[in-house]
Write an enzyme that holds these catalytic residues in place. Structure first.
Site, PDB file in Angstrom:
ATOM      1  N   ARG A  25       0.559  -1.078  -0.124  1.00 38.61           N
ATOM      2  CA  ARG A  25       0.067   0.080  -0.225  1.00 38.61           C
ATOM      3  C   ARG A  25       0.953   0.988  -0.323  1.00 38.61           C
ATOM      4  O   ARG A  25       0.912   2.261  -0.880  1.00 38.61           O
ATOM      5  CB  ARG A  25      -0.870  -0.173   1.144  1.00 38.61           C
ATOM      6  CG  ARG A  25      -1.735   0.827   1.866  1.00 38.61           C
ATOM      7  CD  ARG A  25      -2.521   1.107   2.107  1.00 38.61           C
ATOM      8  NE  ARG A  25      -3.175   0.617   3.036  1.00 38.61           N
ATOM      9  CZ  ARG A  25      -2.229  -0.076   4.677  1.00 38.61           C
ATOM     10  NH1 ARG A  25      -1.241   1.044   4.771  1.00 38.61           N
ATOM     11  NH2 ARG A  25      -2.810  -0.775   5.298  1.00 38.61           N
ATOM     12  N   TYR A  77     -13.666  20.023 -14.390  1.00 38.86           N
ATOM     13  CA  TYR A  77     -13.853  18.582 -14.955  1.00 38.86           C
ATOM     14  C   TYR A  77     -14.641  18.730 -13.220  1.00 38.86           C
ATOM     15  O   TYR A  77     -15.059  18.912 -12.678  1.00 38.86           O
ATOM     16  CB  TYR A  77     -12.650  17.990 -14.347  1.00 38.86           C
ATOM     17  CG  TYR A  77     -12.743  16.314 -14.504  1.00 38.86           C
ATOM     18  CD1 TYR A  77     -12.671  15.516 -15.400  1.00 38.86           C
ATOM     19  CD2 TYR A  77     -13.172  15.573 -13.229  1.00 38.86           C
ATOM     20  CE1 TYR A  77     -13.655  14.748 -15.348  1.00 38.86           C
ATOM     21  CE2 TYR A  77     -13.227  14.036 -13.398  1.00 38.86           C
ATOM     22  CZ  TYR A  77     -13.450  13.233 -14.357  1.00 38.86           C
ATOM     23  OH  TYR A  77     -13.622  12.427 -14.295  1.00 38.86           O
ATOM     24  N   ASP A 149      -4.054  20.846 -12.394  1.00 34.27           N
ATOM     25  CA  ASP A 149      -4.780  19.806 -12.736  1.00 34.27           C
ATOM     26  C   ASP A 149      -4.533  19.755 -14.922  1.00 34.27           C
ATOM     27  O   ASP A 149      -4.503  20.961 -15.534  1.00 34.27           O
ATOM     28  CB  ASP A 149      -6.097  19.821 -12.674  1.00 34.27           C
ATOM     29  CG  ASP A 149      -6.492  18.330 -13.635  1.00 34.27           C
ATOM     30  OD1 ASP A 149      -6.173  18.192 -14.212  1.00 34.27           O
ATOM     31  OD2 ASP A 149      -7.396  18.186 -13.172  1.00 34.27           O
ATOM     32  N   LYS A 174      -5.469   9.625 -18.346  1.00 34.77           N
ATOM     33  CA  LYS A 174      -6.019  10.057 -20.095  1.00 34.77           C
ATOM     34  C   LYS A 174      -4.378  10.158 -20.449  1.00 34.77           C
ATOM     35  O   LYS A 174      -4.251   9.225 -20.979  1.00 34.77           O
ATOM     36  CB  LYS A 174      -6.050  11.766 -20.049  1.00 34.77           C
ATOM     37  CG  LYS A 174      -7.072  11.445 -18.504  1.00 34.77           C
ATOM     38  CD  LYS A 174      -8.566  11.032 -18.822  1.00 34.77           C
ATOM     39  CE  LYS A 174      -9.912  10.516 -17.911  1.00 34.77           C
ATOM     40  NZ  LYS A 174      -9.968  11.742 -16.687  1.00 34.77           N
TER      41      LYS A 174
END
Ligand code: PLP
Length: 358
Positions: A25, A77, A149, A174
């Site tokens: 993790r 977004y 972003d 993306k």
């Protein structure tokens, strides 16, 4: 090739003798190789990979305390708008959604509770461009953290760290991943203390990606520059084709000299990318749906930035979680379509557009 360390845990020679690898993790060698690569792509010292772009955004917001305030774009977004208004607003964080066309407007919203400025540029889906350097001179002056972003531009077209950002966020899903085969997010930064605080959140909250996805992202990155060149080239040809099309009322693409922030885009980006939005002339929702369903090479789907061309109807797909009034004020009207131009043969793409719009 970087091996895929498909393990949750690591053998220790003696308790505590683990060379930094205890449990996946928090640390995994395949993920670490990716994180070093992501940092390098943004000219940053540190990178952290998350199991989605939203996981990365969530980690940034967890740096804040109840009562803190955030200034951000009014055309974000949809998922960012949703996590801000539906999740973090409930934890006592206040968000100001403003038009950042003139960055000086930030001054009107700054008070002693303001901690962070979150910008997206180019914005999704109306391709507004925010002057990162102008915003960063304000955030530096006011001692605020600036997060950019950078998903739409990709590190190939724009590097916000070089323009004064403190933190760069990506949906790796993306352009960086580039093949529509994984969901992942990333944060890049220079400040070691910020890195440690974010790593603590990342390990404590656990939105970290697995080794196989980290391997796929590394593999995608090898062709980022080739893909981006093709996205930009095809994007330009399609934007020019659509600009004078009789069915197109309005087109959003920062490469046009009459785009309201073209000069800023030309200054801070290396090219203009393959994301284009169009408003269909006189089309109601039914006609817009008919056209959106008419493509053979483009696929009607959410997401963007993959090698395949996609068409999207933001009002009912990616931006459906934003109330109609807010959405329409930001230009996301019912007859707007967003296009993610892929790397296919340009003649096939133009032919498909011609037929779909007929
Ligand atoms: C997709 C996207 C996100 C969210 O990323 P996920 O990987 O889907 O969680 C954030 N910002 C922008 C601009 C995006 O396009």
């Amino acid at each position: 090739m970087t091996p895929i360390y498909q393990t949750s845990t690591y053998a220790q020679r003696a308790p505590g003798d683990h060379q930094g690898y205890e449990y996946s993790r928090g640390t995994n060698p395949t993920r670490k190789a990716l994180e070093d690569c992501l940092a390098a792509l943004e000219n940053a010292k540190f990178g952290l990979a998350f199991s989605s772009g939203m996981g990365a955004t969530d980690a940034v917001m967890k740096l804040l305390q109840p009562g803190d305030e955030v200034i951000t774009n009014n055309d974000l977004y949809g998922g960012s708008y949703r996590i801000f208004t539906k999740i973090f607003a409930n934890y006592g964080i206040k968000f100001h959604f403003i038009n950042l066309h003139q960055p000086e407007i930030i001054h009107e919203y700054v008070n002693d509770k303001t901690k962070l400025v979150w910008i997206e540029t180019p914005t999704n889906p109306t391709m507004q461009v925010v002057d990162i350097q102008a915003v960063s001179s304000i955030t530096k002056d006011k001692n605020l953290m600036l997060v950019v972003d950078n998903t739409f531009a990709s590190p190939y077209l724009q590097n916000p760290m070089d323009l004064g950002a403190d933190l760069v966020m990506h949906s790796v899903t993306k352009y960086i991943g580039g093949h529509s085969d994984l969901v992942m997010g990333a944060l890049m930064m220079n400040d070691e203390d910020l890195y440690k605080r974010l790593w603590f959140i990342y390990n404590s909250c656990g939105a970290t990606p697995g080794p196989m996805d980290s391997f796929l992202a590394l593999r995608g990155i090898k062709t980022l520059h080739l893909r981006m060149k093709a996205h930009c080239e095809n994007g330009r040809a399609i934007a020019e084709f659509l600009k004078d099309h009789p069915k197109v009322e309005r087109i959003y693409w920062p490469g046009f000299t009459d785009h309201p922030n073209h000069h800023v885009a030309a200054k801070q980006m290396r090219d203009f990318g393959g994301m284009i939005s169009i408003v269909l002339k006189g089309a109601d929702l039914k006609e817009t749906f008919r056209i959106a369903s008419n493509f053979k090479v483009f696929t009607l789907a959410e997401s963007l930035g993959g090698v395949e061309s996609l068409i999207n109807h933001p009002a009912t797909m990616t931006h459906a979680s934003i109330p109609r009034e807010t959405r329409e004020a930001a230009g996301v009207v019912d007859n707007l379509l967003r296009i993610s131009v892929g790397v296919e043969d340009i003649d096939d793409l133009l032919e498909d557009l011609k037929n779909a719009l007929a």
